[in-house]
Design a protein around this motif. Structure first.
Motif, PDB file in Angstrom:
ATOM      1  N   UNK A 158      23.004  59.168  80.095  1.00 16.56           N
ATOM      2  CA  UNK A 158      22.631  60.331  79.291  1.00 16.56           C
ATOM      3  C   UNK A 158      22.466  59.991  77.813  1.00 16.56           C
ATOM      4  N   UNK A 159      21.229  60.009  77.364  1.00 25.17           N
ATOM      5  CA  UNK A 159      20.953  59.852  75.932  1.00 25.17           C
ATOM      6  C   UNK A 159      21.602  61.023  75.206  1.00 25.17           C
ATOM      7  N   UNK A 208      21.734  63.086  86.131  1.00 22.81           N
ATOM      8  CA  UNK A 208      20.293  63.288  86.136  1.00 22.81           C
ATOM      9  C   UNK A 208      19.997  64.785  86.196  1.00 22.81           C
ATOM     10  N   UNK A 209      19.445  65.411  85.120  1.00 29.08           N
ATOM     11  CA  UNK A 209      18.903  64.754  83.959  1.00 29.08           C
ATOM     12  C   UNK A 209      19.197  65.555  82.701  1.00 29.08           C
ATOM     13  N   UNK A 210      19.226  64.781  81.601  1.00 29.02           N
ATOM     14  CA  UNK A 210      19.338  65.359  80.253  1.00 29.02           C
ATOM     15  C   UNK A 210      20.655  66.092  80.011  1.00 29.02           C
ATOM     16  N   UNK A 211      21.678  65.698  80.734  1.00 33.06           N
ATOM     17  CA  UNK A 211      23.006  66.320  80.559  1.00 33.06           C
ATOM     18  C   UNK A 211      23.517  66.109  79.129  1.00 33.06           C
ATOM     19  N   UNK A 212      23.012  65.084  78.455  1.00 34.52           N
ATOM     20  CA  UNK A 212      23.485  64.756  77.104  1.00 34.52           C
ATOM     21  C   UNK A 212      22.890  65.631  76.011  1.00 34.52           C
ATOM     22  N   UNK A 213      22.158  66.673  76.402  1.00 36.92           N
ATOM     23  CA  UNK A 213      21.542  67.507  75.369  1.00 36.92           C
ATOM     24  C   UNK A 213      21.971  68.967  75.497  1.00 36.92           C
ATOM     25  N   UNK A 214      23.275  69.217  75.687  1.00 36.34           N
ATOM     26  CA  UNK A 214      23.699  70.619  75.836  1.00 36.34           C
ATOM     27  C   UNK A 214      23.581  71.352  74.509  1.00 36.34           C
ATOM     28  N   UNK A 215      23.114  72.579  74.565  1.00 35.08           N
ATOM     29  CA  UNK A 215      22.994  73.341  73.327  1.00 35.08           C
ATOM     30  C   UNK A 215      24.357  73.465  72.672  1.00 35.08           C
ATOM     31  N   UNK A 216      24.372  73.273  71.348  1.00 31.32           N
ATOM     32  CA  UNK A 216      25.588  73.381  70.531  1.00 31.32           C
ATOM     33  C   UNK A 216      26.654  72.356  70.917  1.00 31.32           C
ATOM     34  N   UNK A 217      26.297  71.382  71.723  1.00 31.12           N
ATOM     35  CA  UNK A 217      27.253  70.329  72.070  1.00 31.12           C
ATOM     36  C   UNK A 217      28.359  70.783  73.001  1.00 31.12           C
TER      37      UNK A 217
END
Ligand code: NOJ
Length: 738
Positions: A158-159, A208-217
């Motif tokens: 996860x980027x 998979x996929x994009x789990x590393x981009x949650x809104x507000x962290x």
């Protein structure tokens, strides 16, 4: 002879070659097809079920109900159970007491080591040492395989540009190029050339996929981004792991474009299988199927099971939605038996490739477990890679320390063995870990280390300040170990602040005011806002959570036994308000170039630049870069262009430098980043030594998702940057024509 034994013997005879060295895909296929043709619907569903083991004081344990499920063929896979003896016990139930004797697949979170724990993954990535990272996965795989495990939930691909998210610690940072190399290396390390080898385990590409981009962290929160951004910056590491041969993928918890990954056919089938040709199996994350009821895209567990399997999910981790509902869904025609067969086929094929049908106990040898676990070689390697992962963020000369100097060591983290292991520490044990202060005593002599706790890393208790100041007054230099409790990082550990918690900074301020030279050692799992601390400390060494040999490795670096060479794989902001901040940002229509202009893309109260840029990291020596030499003014079509610099070690010690190459495509059919990492090389140079470092630029270096979403290069002018950090580079220009 039991039916099971007959089946296994038959399988071995019929299918010699599947799961052994040089295993043969045809033999696996016939084994699996033969089995499938004999399975009842319930037995098939059982193979799609994954349940957790528990933990009791004496070791792993399992609920009686799950044992019954195994016995009845209702559960074909278990995670969190390990040790050769315990997995053998469970395997015996599956092999001897079920009708078909299909072996269990045992999984576990082997994330940065199994027993020998390496630095957390964000730290590993800061080494930029791809071979060493591969080796760390190989060792982890070997130790895990010797403890009866077949499957790790790693690499985490996860980027992430969101430091509030606690799981940024588990990944390789912000960059898709570096992240992809690491994802592929870890996959190779775990799986080797042959999954059937008793030293290798199955990798699982997650989340998979994009789990590393949650809104507000905030963990598990909504993710939404354009398809272009997803494909350019987020998908590459998952794909790299799949291309490297990973045979399992884990669906992430989050939704993407309004559809939870667990029911996202676009991700699970169209991209993963259709575009990337993935032919392993997909597992959900923990209760991912039933969580869709809360997401609000399904009505109940049955509807969730339908949505998941029809989207391309093969295995249900822990939600029991498949076991409870698939039979009914098939009878009602909402799921076709063919879809289930395909899922079972994929799972059995992987079991076959692991060699489990040939010998279900291949991974359950107590002797191998004793021999291969935490060997002196593994520990020596852990010590080296821990040192390599550390990043010297700043240094006014306080480091390295000199042997024999009186050093005050301050901070509760200096005497914590547990925190050194970080989160997701596999089966790592804190009682096998030497603390930083003990390792410093061993190296420097106990009488030369004056330890005071000062404060802990969470509370606001200042009662230890006086003792700390008194220790400082008796020392020549101070090492203050501060940061985050390791439980503040990892899953479900989001923070709304990225400051150093508690009263640690206040104590640092008091100590710095004494005028004693202070080196800060940071233990943490995310980029922190260090603007205040960077003013107070002479040196800051980012040590992450460095693992089993972390105490010794920190000591090696502090005393100059190891010359630091890590470089940040993620940007450190100077204020949380700058987040997301990353090196591949776009220029905007109003780039910030005039310090006093108002209507430019800027903040009124803080500069745009980060405190510590991506790629930054110092050493106890210095490196000088020549101007860039290009092999021509440009290139065309499938040609290439060489670019080189001469790097010289201008200091007095041998050191390793990570030479980084970035490019900028000046005009594209869609806007391009102002700088994007496209290559790097690690070079080790003796004092005074120079080396020419060359890169090759070709069409693949310039490729991106063009306006029409095709992937490829565009003609035009480019800038090229080479240097020792994304904000410290030489520059050149070239052009490209199609
Ligand atoms: C939840 C986590 O998100 C995932 O990373 C992990 O592999 C599974 N649980 C299994 O422990």
């Amino acid at each position: 002879m039991k039916k099971t034994a007959i089946l296994l013997a038959l399988a071995a005879l019929l299918l010699a070659g599947c799961g052994t060295s040089g295993s043969n895909d045809d033999s696996c296929t016939s084994l699996v097809e033969d089995l499938l043709s004999r399975m009842t619907l319930e037995e098939k569903i059982g193979q799609t079920v994954l349940y957790t083991s528990d933990w009791s004081v004496t070791g792993p344990s399992i609920r009686d109900g799950y044992i019954d499920d195994i016995r009845a063929g209702r559960c074909g896979n278990i995670f969190n159970a390990y040790t050769a003896a315990y997995t053998r016990k469970l395997q015996e139930v599956a092999v001897n007491e079920t009708r078909l004797g299909i072996p269990i697949l045992f999984g576990y979170d082997v994330i940065h080591g199994f027993r020998t724990i390496f630095p957390i993954n964000l730290g590993l990535s800061a080494s930029w040492d791809i071979e060493a990272i591969e080796e760390s996965a190989r060792i982890a795989g070997r130790e895990a395989a010797a403890a009866g495990l077949h499957w790790t939930y790693s690499p985490m691909c996860d980027i992430c540009v969101e430091p509030r998210w606690g799981r940024i610690s588990e990944g390789a940072g912000e960059d898709p190029y570096l992240g992809s190399l690491i994802a592929a290396a870890m996959t190779r390390g775990y799986q080797g050339d042959d999954l059937g080898d008793e030293n290798t385990i199955l990798a699982c590409v997650k989340h998979y996929a994009a789990y590393g981009a949650p809104q507000a962290g905030r963990d598990y929160n909504t993710v939404d981004m354009s398809d272009r951004w997803l494909r350019e910056f987020y998908l590459p590491p998952y794909k790299a792991a799949v291309d490297a041969g990973a045979l399992s993928v884990m669906a992430s918890f989050n939704e993407l474009d309004g559809v939870p990954a667990t029911a996202n056919k676009y991700l699970m089938t169209d991209i993963l299988r259709g575009e990337w040709g993935f032919d392993g199996f997909v597992v959900t994350d923990y209760t991912g199927i039933t969580e869709m009821i809360c997401h609000g895209n399904v009505t109940d567990a049955k509807d969730a099971a339908r949505a998941a399997i029809n989207a391309g999910i093969d295995m249900d981790m822990q939600s029991a939605a498949f076991s409870d509902n698939l039979a009914a869904l098939i009878h009602e025609g909402k799921v076709s038996e063919k879809t289930l067969d395909e899922a079972v086929r994929r799972i059995l094929t992987v079991k076959a490739k692991l060699g489990l049908f040939e010998d279900p106990y291949r991974y359950c040898s107590e002797e191998r477990e004793r021999e291969l676990t935490m060997t002196p070689e593994n520990l020596a390697f852990a010590r080296r890679i821990a040192s390599e992962s550390m990043v010297l963020l700043q240094n006014d000369g306080v480091l390295p320390l000199r042997k024999g100097q009186k050093i005050a060591v301050i901070g509760a983290l200096a005497e914590s063995a547990d925190d050194l292991l970080g989160s997701w520490r596999g089966a790592g044990e804190a009682d096998k870990v030497e603390t930083i202060v003990d390792a410093m005593r061993d190296y420097n002599g106990a009488s030369n280390i004056i330890y005071a706790r000062g404060c802990d890393e969470i509370s606001d208790d200042k009662s230890g300040f006086q003792a700390a100041l008194s220790a400082v007054s008796r020392a020549e230099k101070v090492v203050m170990v501060i940061g985050e409790d390791c439980q503040w990082t990892g899953e479900a550990a989001s923070r709304s602040s990225i400051n150093i918690p508690g009263v640690q900074s206040e104590l640092l301020e008091r100590i710095a005011a004494t005028g004693k030279p202070v080196a800060v050692v940071l233990l943490n799992g995310r980029p922190l806002d260090l603007s205040a601390e960077s003013q107070m400390a002479g040196a800051i060494l980012e040590a992450w959570y460095p693992g089993t040999m972390g105490g010794q490795a920190v000591t090696d670096v502090l005393f100059g036994e190891f010359n630091p060479c890590g470089k940040l794989s993620v940007t450190f902001p100077r204020a949380l308000g700058q987040v997301p901040i990353y090196h591949y940002a776009k220029n905007t229509g109003r780039p910030y170039v005039h310090p006093d202009a108002k209507y430019e893309s800027r903040y009124l109260d803080v500069v745009n630049e980060p405190l510590f840029a991506f790629g930054h990291g110092l050493a106890y020596t210095s490196f000088e870069y020549s101007d860039i030499e290009l092999g021509g003014s440009g290139f065309s079509g499938n040609g290439s262009l060489s670019a080189s610099v001469t790097v010289t070690n201008t200091g007095e010690r041998e050191g390793t430098e990570v030479v980084q190459m970035y490019i900028r495509d000046l005009v594209g059919s869609v806007t391009r980043p102002v700088k994007q990492l496209k290559g790097f090389q690690r070079v080790t140079l003796a004092p005074g030594q120079s080396e020419r470092v060359s890169f090759t630029i070709d069409a693949s270096t310039l490729s991106f998702y063009r306006q029409d979403m095709t992937f490829g290069p565009e003609a035009g002018d480019f800038k090229l940057f080479i240097g020792g950090a994304s904000d410290n580079v030489k520059e050149a220009s070239f052009n490209y024509s199609l």
